[in-house]
Motif scaffolding. Sequence first.
Motif, PDB file in Angstrom:
ATOM      1  N   ASN A  32       0.837  -1.200   0.000  1.00 18.33           N
ATOM      2  CA  ASN A  32       0.000   0.000   0.000  1.00 18.33           C
ATOM      3  C   ASN A  32       0.871   1.248   0.000  1.00 18.33           C
ATOM      4  OD1 ASN A  32      -2.288  -1.555   0.081  1.00 18.33           O
ATOM      5  ND2 ASN A  32      -2.570  -1.366   2.277  1.00 18.33           N
ATOM      6  N   GLY A  33       0.674   2.099  -0.972  1.00 22.39           N
ATOM      7  CA  GLY A  33       1.466   3.316  -1.063  1.00 22.39           C
ATOM      8  C   GLY A  33       2.800   3.146  -1.744  1.00 22.39           C
ATOM      9  N   GLY A  35       5.371   2.861  -4.682  1.00 17.30           N
ATOM     10  CA  GLY A  35       5.339   3.429  -6.011  1.00 17.30           C
ATOM     11  C   GLY A  35       6.694   3.710  -6.607  1.00 17.30           C
ATOM     12  N   THR A  50       1.861   4.224  -8.768  1.00 20.12           N
ATOM     13  CA  THR A  50       1.812   3.751  -7.403  1.00 20.12           C
ATOM     14  C   THR A  50       0.606   2.869  -7.153  1.00 20.12           C
ATOM     15  OG1 THR A  50       1.921   4.446  -5.074  1.00 20.12           O
ATOM     16  CG2 THR A  50       0.489   5.713  -6.515  1.00 20.12           C
ATOM     17  N   THR A  52      -2.151   2.662  -4.636  1.00 22.73           N
ATOM     18  CA  THR A  52      -2.679   3.597  -3.645  1.00 22.73           C
ATOM     19  C   THR A  52      -3.056   2.855  -2.371  1.00 22.73           C
ATOM     20  OG1 THR A  52      -4.991   3.379  -4.287  1.00 22.73           O
ATOM     21  CG2 THR A  52      -3.660   4.946  -5.535  1.00 22.73           C
ATOM     22  N   ASN A  53      -3.234   3.606  -1.309  1.00 25.34           N
ATOM     23  CA  ASN A  53      -3.631   2.993  -0.047  1.00 25.34           C
ATOM     24  C   ASN A  53      -5.017   2.363  -0.145  1.00 25.34           C
ATOM     25  OD1 ASN A  53      -1.272   3.543   1.416  1.00 25.34           O
ATOM     26  ND2 ASN A  53      -1.952   5.619   1.860  1.00 25.34           N
ATOM     27  N   SER A  56      -6.013   0.743  -5.377  1.00 24.39           N
ATOM     28  CA  SER A  56      -6.074   0.955  -6.826  1.00 24.39           C
ATOM     29  C   SER A  56      -4.696   1.381  -7.339  1.00 24.39           C
ATOM     30  CB  SER A  56      -7.117   2.019  -7.162  1.00 24.39           C
ATOM     31  OG  SER A  56      -6.797   3.237  -6.531  1.00 24.39           O
ATOM     32  N   TYR A  58      -2.373   4.193  -9.626  1.00 25.33           N
ATOM     33  CA  TYR A  58      -2.322   5.572 -10.116  1.00 25.33           C
ATOM     34  C   TYR A  58      -1.140   5.707 -11.054  1.00 25.33           C
ATOM     35  CZ  TYR A  58      -0.908  10.435 -10.323  1.00 25.33           C
ATOM     36  OH  TYR A  58      -0.505  11.661 -10.771  1.00 25.33           O
ATOM     37  N   ARG A  97       7.843   3.909  -0.612  1.00 28.07           N
ATOM     38  CA  ARG A  97       6.476   3.734  -0.145  1.00 28.07           C
ATOM     39  C   ARG A  97       6.095   4.950   0.704  1.00 28.07           C
ATOM     40  NH1 ARG A  97       4.483   0.204   4.717  1.00 28.07           N
ATOM     41  NH2 ARG A  97       2.244   0.588   4.561  1.00 28.07           N
ATOM     42  N   ARG A  98       5.020   5.597   0.297  1.00 29.74           N
ATOM     43  CA  ARG A  98       4.517   6.751   1.041  1.00 29.74           C
ATOM     44  C   ARG A  98       3.525   6.257   2.099  1.00 29.74           C
ATOM     45  NH1 ARG A  98       4.560  12.097   0.438  1.00 29.74           N
ATOM     46  NH2 ARG A  98       5.482  11.899  -1.650  1.00 29.74           N
ATOM     47  N   SER A 100       0.764   6.783   5.368  1.00 27.40           N
ATOM     48  CA  SER A 100      -0.457   7.583   5.477  1.00 27.40           C
ATOM     49  C   SER A 100      -0.203   8.988   6.015  1.00 27.40           C
ATOM     50  CB  SER A 100      -1.481   6.865   6.356  1.00 27.40           C
ATOM     51  OG  SER A 100      -0.934   6.593   7.635  1.00 27.40           O
TER      52      SER A 100
END
Length: 118
Positions: A32-33, A35, A50, A52-53, A56, A58, A97-98, A100
């Motif tokens: 998750n996150g 990218g 990426t 997404t959290n 999905s 992007y 990874r970004r 939250s």
Amino acid sequence: QVQLVESGGGLVQAGGSLRLSCAASGSIFSFNGMGWYRQAPGKQRELVATFTNGGSLYYVDSVKGRFTISRDNAKNTVYLQMNSLKPEDTAVYYCNRRLSDGTMVSPWGQGTQVTVSS
């Protein structure tokens, strides 16, 4: 701490393809996150693609239809398949990874250089 190692870059002619890999190791890892980012000379680093959290995908507009992000859960590896490459895709590509809270899970690594000749 998570360690991320990018590979797969190189020199390719316009219209060619490359597949980048990002191997993750260390602490418990989530996609998750996760990218791919890139930074061209004289430009700011930008998000390319990426997970997404929300689960999905992007893609930045400039790569839609040409790049595909994927992953191998068993190998803790994220890929970026890049097709129909253009000279403007030339950059150093990084994975990260970004979280939250907006921070990145790991310091930026060395990345992998992608050079597209015209």
